[in-house]
Enzyme design. Structure first.
Site, PDB file in Angstrom:
ATOM      1  N   TRP A 161       0.931  -1.016   0.031  1.00  0.00           N
ATOM      2  CA  TRP A 161      -0.106  -0.061  -0.087  1.00  0.00           C
ATOM      3  C   TRP A 161       0.719   1.271   0.033  1.00  0.00           C
ATOM      4  CZ3 TRP A 161       1.663   2.410   4.384  1.00  0.00           C
ATOM      5  CH2 TRP A 161       2.470   1.865   5.029  1.00  0.00           C
ATOM      6  N   ASN A 162       2.383   1.058   0.271  1.00  0.00           N
ATOM      7  CA  ASN A 162       2.828   2.406   0.569  1.00  0.00           C
ATOM      8  C   ASN A 162       3.214   3.308  -0.686  1.00  0.00           C
ATOM      9  OD1 ASN A 162       5.006   0.502  -0.127  1.00  0.00           O
ATOM     10  ND2 ASN A 162       6.456   1.158   1.273  1.00  0.00           N
ATOM     11  N   ARG A 170       6.473  -0.475 -11.616  1.00  0.00           N
ATOM     12  CA  ARG A 170       7.774  -0.986 -11.777  1.00  0.00           C
ATOM     13  C   ARG A 170       7.680  -2.459 -11.948  1.00  0.00           C
ATOM     14  NH1 ARG A 170      11.078   0.140  -6.036  1.00  0.00           N
ATOM     15  NH2 ARG A 170      10.509  -1.996  -5.606  1.00  0.00           N
ATOM     16  N   LYS A 185      -2.460  -7.850  -8.182  1.00  0.00           N
ATOM     17  CA  LYS A 185      -3.237  -8.090  -6.790  1.00  0.00           C
ATOM     18  C   LYS A 185      -2.617  -6.983  -6.058  1.00  0.00           C
ATOM     19  CE  LYS A 185      -3.258  -9.017  -2.783  1.00  0.00           C
ATOM     20  NZ  LYS A 185      -3.773  -7.932  -2.174  1.00  0.00           N
ATOM     21  N   PRO A 186      -3.350  -5.694  -6.020  1.00  0.00           N
ATOM     22  CA  PRO A 186      -2.725  -4.843  -5.161  1.00  0.00           C
ATOM     23  C   PRO A 186      -3.248  -4.731  -3.618  1.00  0.00           C
ATOM     24  CG  PRO A 186      -4.701  -3.891  -6.371  1.00  0.00           C
ATOM     25  CD  PRO A 186      -4.549  -5.413  -6.690  1.00  0.00           C
ATOM     26  N   GLY A 239       6.499  -6.455  -0.889  1.00  0.00           N
ATOM     27  CA  GLY A 239       5.788  -6.173   0.592  1.00  0.00           C
ATOM     28  C   GLY A 239       6.864  -6.628   2.060  1.00  0.00           C
ATOM     29  N   GLU A 261      10.771  -8.278  -3.393  1.00  0.00           N
ATOM     30  CA  GLU A 261      11.211  -6.946  -2.860  1.00  0.00           C
ATOM     31  C   GLU A 261      10.677  -6.553  -1.441  1.00  0.00           C
ATOM     32  OE1 GLU A 261      13.376  -4.895  -4.237  1.00  0.00           O
ATOM     33  OE2 GLU A 261      13.440  -5.590  -6.488  1.00  0.00           O
ATOM     34  N   CYS A 295      10.198   1.741   2.184  1.00  0.00           N
ATOM     35  CA  CYS A 295      11.048   0.466   2.406  1.00  0.00           C
ATOM     36  C   CYS A 295      12.303   1.004   2.611  1.00  0.00           C
ATOM     37  CB  CYS A 295      11.013  -0.482   1.242  1.00  0.00           C
ATOM     38  SG  CYS A 295      11.228  -0.058  -0.271  1.00  0.00           S
ATOM     39  N   GLU A 392      11.502  -2.662  11.552  1.00  0.00           N
ATOM     40  CA  GLU A 392      11.138  -1.492  10.584  1.00  0.00           C
ATOM     41  C   GLU A 392      10.209  -0.589  11.282  1.00  0.00           C
ATOM     42  OE1 GLU A 392       9.514  -3.385   6.942  1.00  0.00           O
ATOM     43  OE2 GLU A 392      10.578  -1.980   5.884  1.00  0.00           O
ATOM     44  N   SER A 452      15.919   5.967  -5.378  1.00  0.00           N
ATOM     45  CA  SER A 452      15.097   5.351  -6.363  1.00  0.00           C
ATOM     46  C   SER A 452      15.288   6.017  -7.705  1.00  0.00           C
ATOM     47  CB  SER A 452      13.579   5.301  -5.955  1.00  0.00           C
ATOM     48  OG  SER A 452      13.528   4.740  -4.451  1.00  0.00           O
ATOM     49  N   GLU A 469      14.452  -4.907  -9.386  1.00  0.00           N
ATOM     50  CA  GLU A 469      13.443  -4.161 -10.455  1.00  0.00           C
ATOM     51  C   GLU A 469      14.145  -2.773 -11.113  1.00  0.00           C
ATOM     52  OE1 GLU A 469      10.271  -3.816  -7.816  1.00  0.00           O
ATOM     53  OE2 GLU A 469       9.261  -5.438  -8.998  1.00  0.00           O
TER      54      GLU A 469
HETATM   55  P1  NAD Z   1       2.438  -6.776   3.442  1.00  0.00           P
HETATM   56  O1  NAD Z   1       3.474  -7.787   3.144  1.00  0.00           O
HETATM   57  O2  NAD Z   1       1.609  -7.125   4.522  1.00  0.00           O
HETATM   58  O3  NAD Z   1       1.727  -6.953   2.217  1.00  0.00           O
HETATM   59  C1  NAD Z   1       1.998  -6.894   0.954  1.00  0.00           C
HETATM   60  C2  NAD Z   1       0.966  -7.349  -0.147  1.00  0.00           C
HETATM   61  O4  NAD Z   1       0.992  -8.716   0.229  1.00  0.00           O
HETATM   62  C3  NAD Z   1      -0.414  -6.970  -0.022  1.00  0.00           C
HETATM   63  O5  NAD Z   1      -0.937  -6.610  -1.336  1.00  0.00           O
HETATM   64  C4  NAD Z   1      -1.009  -7.995   0.757  1.00  0.00           C
HETATM   65  O6  NAD Z   1      -2.509  -8.041   0.559  1.00  0.00           O
HETATM   66  C5  NAD Z   1      -0.335  -9.274   0.221  1.00  0.00           C
HETATM   67  N1  NAD Z   1      -0.479 -10.317   1.053  1.00  0.00           N
HETATM   68  C6  NAD Z   1      -0.703 -10.383   2.489  1.00  0.00           C
HETATM   69  N2  NAD Z   1      -0.798 -11.575   2.921  1.00  0.00           N
HETATM   70  C7  NAD Z   1      -0.547 -12.410   1.842  1.00  0.00           C
HETATM   71  C8  NAD Z   1      -0.349 -13.740   1.692  1.00  0.00           C
HETATM   72  N3  NAD Z   1      -0.469 -14.666   2.759  1.00  0.00           N
HETATM   73  N4  NAD Z   1      -0.376 -14.382   0.579  1.00  0.00           N
HETATM   74  C9  NAD Z   1      -0.266 -13.481  -0.420  1.00  0.00           C
HETATM   75  N5  NAD Z   1      -0.549 -12.075  -0.628  1.00  0.00           N
HETATM   76  C10 NAD Z   1      -0.403 -11.588   0.675  1.00  0.00           C
HETATM   77  O7  NAD Z   1       3.209  -5.567   3.234  1.00  0.00           O
HETATM   78  P2  NAD Z   1       2.599  -4.122   3.413  1.00  0.00           P
HETATM   79  O8  NAD Z   1       2.334  -3.870   4.854  1.00  0.00           O
HETATM   80  O9  NAD Z   1       1.543  -3.618   2.539  1.00  0.00           O
HETATM   81  O10 NAD Z   1       3.861  -3.181   2.859  1.00  0.00           O
HETATM   82  C11 NAD Z   1       4.620  -2.832   3.765  1.00  0.00           C
HETATM   83  C12 NAD Z   1       5.986  -3.733   3.411  1.00  0.00           C
HETATM   84  O11 NAD Z   1       6.398  -3.736   2.150  1.00  0.00           O
HETATM   85  C13 NAD Z   1       7.123  -3.299   4.468  1.00  0.00           C
HETATM   86  O12 NAD Z   1       7.924  -4.147   4.983  1.00  0.00           O
HETATM   87  C14 NAD Z   1       7.775  -2.488   3.302  1.00  0.00           C
HETATM   88  O13 NAD Z   1       9.494  -2.530   3.591  1.00  0.00           O
HETATM   89  C15 NAD Z   1       7.950  -3.372   2.219  1.00  0.00           C
HETATM   90  N6  NAD Z   1       8.135  -2.717   1.083  1.00  0.00           N
HETATM   91  C16 NAD Z   1       9.278  -3.330   0.420  1.00  0.00           C
HETATM   92  C17 NAD Z   1       9.535  -2.429  -1.063  1.00  0.00           C
HETATM   93  C18 NAD Z   1      11.027  -2.956  -1.597  1.00  0.00           C
HETATM   94  O14 NAD Z   1      11.098  -2.783  -2.861  1.00  0.00           O
HETATM   95  N7  NAD Z   1      11.846  -3.762  -1.249  1.00  0.00           N
HETATM   96  C19 NAD Z   1       8.947  -1.357  -1.345  1.00  0.00           C
HETATM   97  C20 NAD Z   1       7.908  -1.220  -0.867  1.00  0.00           C
HETATM   98  C21 NAD Z   1       7.447  -1.756   0.529  1.00  0.00           C
END
Ligand code: NAD
Length: 488
Positions: A161-162, A170, A185-186, A239, A261, A295, A392, A452, A469
């Site tokens: 979501w961030n 990307r 899947k957003p 995520g 990522e 992140c 984090e 970035s 990426e």
């Molecule tokens: P999250 O892992 O909770 O969710 C990310 C995505 O995964 C969402 O679309 C969510 O619905 C989905 N998801 C959750 N559980 C799932 C499952 N069991 N199976 C399949 N999909 C599932 O992360 P968040 O809270 O949305 O985002 C924050 C995190 O993302 C932070 O840890 C941040 O560092 C990381 N992030 C990393 C990068 C990078 O490029 N490395 C960039 C942005 C954010």
């Protein structure tokens, strides 16, 4: 079905982007997931809630479009991406407003995200026409080696979501450039931007089924069903590390190629010889872009003893001067956090550090609602054992630690399971590069608080991920090398 353009003056209306799942070029009506405005706690719109049968529909739609899309010339794919880039720019202000509404980030951050997100389409429009191949002589002279790069197949893209726009483009940019069809899947917190961009993609000429978007309240069930389908050959996930690990295990069952990522815990090193103002400027960007919900956000500031106190005082002054408010208000510099749970997590980390002896120079307590606000906060004197040093923070909290020697700074910086981004400020470039070489991180900012760039490889080491990426290699994550042994 033809997707009608929405007039500019209506494009940022949330309900217009809650038409249903976007599968095979059609909106399949549905509701069920509330999208919340984090600045008020109120419902902005309801989007569709995909189930297992929708997962199958999405794979079928991508599969129906796959053969034609991989046969489409690279130039044609590039032109479509370029039109999509232009359409995003034409709608930049409305997209920024939509992001500020559903994610909460301040409008300047949202505008920055839209520009960054659109650039992935331009960059990969350019890269589509440059997909490399290889011709070699075998060392023994027995035959020749020819290497072709083919689209890997249907790709499942899962985004957080961030950065609701940039994390999607990307992935979509290189996937489409490579000739792959995708299912996006957003995150359920910020789906409106994804649906709005899908609409622009259709206007840009993306054929039906090449890009499909589905939201679900059952991400595990729906994405597991997609991954289990043998037609799906790629998972690109952004995520948290925790969810990344679960998905890697799931993808292993059908041996699906994965790009990951994941989370970060970026150190930000400031040496005594740094230009203090430049370091403070960089610190503000590295910490406060998206109110700390990035992140790459600086999570741990390590400042050398000689300038530590001056740095903390000046940082405190700058942080305390920021205006907190709804992201959509023009004067806002720091928007709300994404959820009440996010505020509670930050509160836990800060309160815990304070009870262990940390000094709080500004902020330090959640702000009253409505909405999920946490103020810009600066702390120092934090023991290394406090969870804030290794989790984090994902919020507007600058945690500052003191160091004396270069070796000490490097060892503190590397003392984490993460390795996404790191920052070094020093007036001595030889030192900055020497330190950068020893930091266990996929990306190093040298005298820069923002790294970035669509033209650079973005990604982490250790528990921060797999693959890159962006850049020239990003497209290869969506391609498979095929080797021909040739005699002639
Ligand atoms: P999250 O892992 O909770 O969710 C990310 C995505 O995964 C969402 O679309 C969510 O619905 C989905 N998801 C959750 N559980 C799932 C499952 N069991 N199976 C399949 N999909 C599932 O992360 P968040 O809270 O949305 O985002 C924050 C995190 O993302 C932070 O840890 C941040 O560092 C990381 N992030 C990393 C990068 C990078 O490029 N490395 C960039 C942005 C954010």
């Amino acid at each position: 079905m033809k997707i009608e353009p929405i007039p500019h003056n209506q494009f940022a209306t949330p309900s217009l982007h809650a038409q249903g799942l976007y599968i095979g070029g059609e909106w399949l009506p549905g509701q069920g997931i509330d999208v919340i405005n984090p600045a008020t706690g109120e419902v902005l719109a309801q989007v569709a809630d995909a189930g297992l049968e929708d997962a199958v529909k999405a794979v079928n739609a991508a599969d129906s479009a796959a053969l034609q899309w991989r046969k489409t010339s690279a130039r044609e794919r590039a032109e479509i991406l370029r039109r999509w880039f232009h359409l995003m720019n034409e709608h930049a202000e409305e997209l920024a407003h939509l992001i500020a509404l559903e994610n909460g980030k301040a409008l300047p951050d949202a505008r920055g995200e839209v520009a960054y997100a659109a650039e992935f389409f331009r960059w990969y429009a350019e890269e589509a026409a440059r997909i490399p191949g290889e011709f070699r002589h075998t060392p023994s002279g027995s035959h020749h080696i020819l290497v072709d790069h083919e689209p890997i197949g249907i790709a499942l893209l899962i985004t957080p979501w961030n950065f609701p726009a940039a994390m999607a483009t990307r992935k979509i940019g290189p996937a489409l450039a490579a000739g792959c069809c995708v299912i996006l899947k957003p995150a359920s917190e910020t789906p409106l931007t994804a649906y709005a961009m899908a609409r622009l993609g259709a206007q840009a000429g993306v054929p039906d089924g090449v890009v499909n978007v589905l939201t679900t309240s059952d991400p595990a069930g729906v994405t597991n069903a997609i991954l289990a389908d043998p037609r799906v050959r790629k998972l690109s996930f952004t995520g948290s590390t925790a969810v990344g690990r679960i998905l890697l295990a799931e993808a292993a069952k059908s041996v699906v190629s994965c790009s990951m990522e994941l989370g970060g815990n970026a150190p930000f090193l400031v040496f005594d010889d740094a230009d203090l103002d430049a370091a403070l400027d960089g610190a503000m960007v590295a910490k406060m872009r998206n109110a700390g919900e990035a992140c790459t956000a600086a999570n741990r500031f390590y400042v050398q003893d000689g300038i530590h106190d001056e740095f903390v005082a000046a940082l405190t002054q700058r942080m305390a001067a920021l205006t907190v408010g709804p992201g959509t208000e023009p004067q806002t510099q720091v928007g709300p956090m994404i959820t009440a749970a996010a505020v509670a997590k930050i509160d836990r980390l800060v309160t815990d550090a304070a009870t262990r002896g940390a000094r709080v120079h500004t902020g330090g307590r959640p702000l009253p609602g409505p909405g999920y606000f946490y103020p810009p906060t600066v702390m120092d004197n934090i023991p290394a054992t406090a969870p804030i040093a290794y989790e984090e923070i994902f919020g507007p909290v600058a945690a500052v630690y003191r160091f004396n020697t270069e070796d000490e700074a490097i060892s503190m910086a590397n003392d984490t399971e993460y390795g996404l981004a790191a920052y070094v400020y020093s007036g001595d470039m030889a030192r900055a590069l020497r330190v950068g070489k020893r930091l266990e991180s996929g990306m190093i900012g040298i005298n820069r608080g923002l790294m970035s760039d669509p033209a650079a490889p973005f990604g982490g080491v250790k528990q921060s991920g797999l693959g890159r990426e962006g850049g020239v290699t990003g497209i290869l994550e969506f391609m498979e090398a095929k080797y021909f042994a040739v005699d002639f």
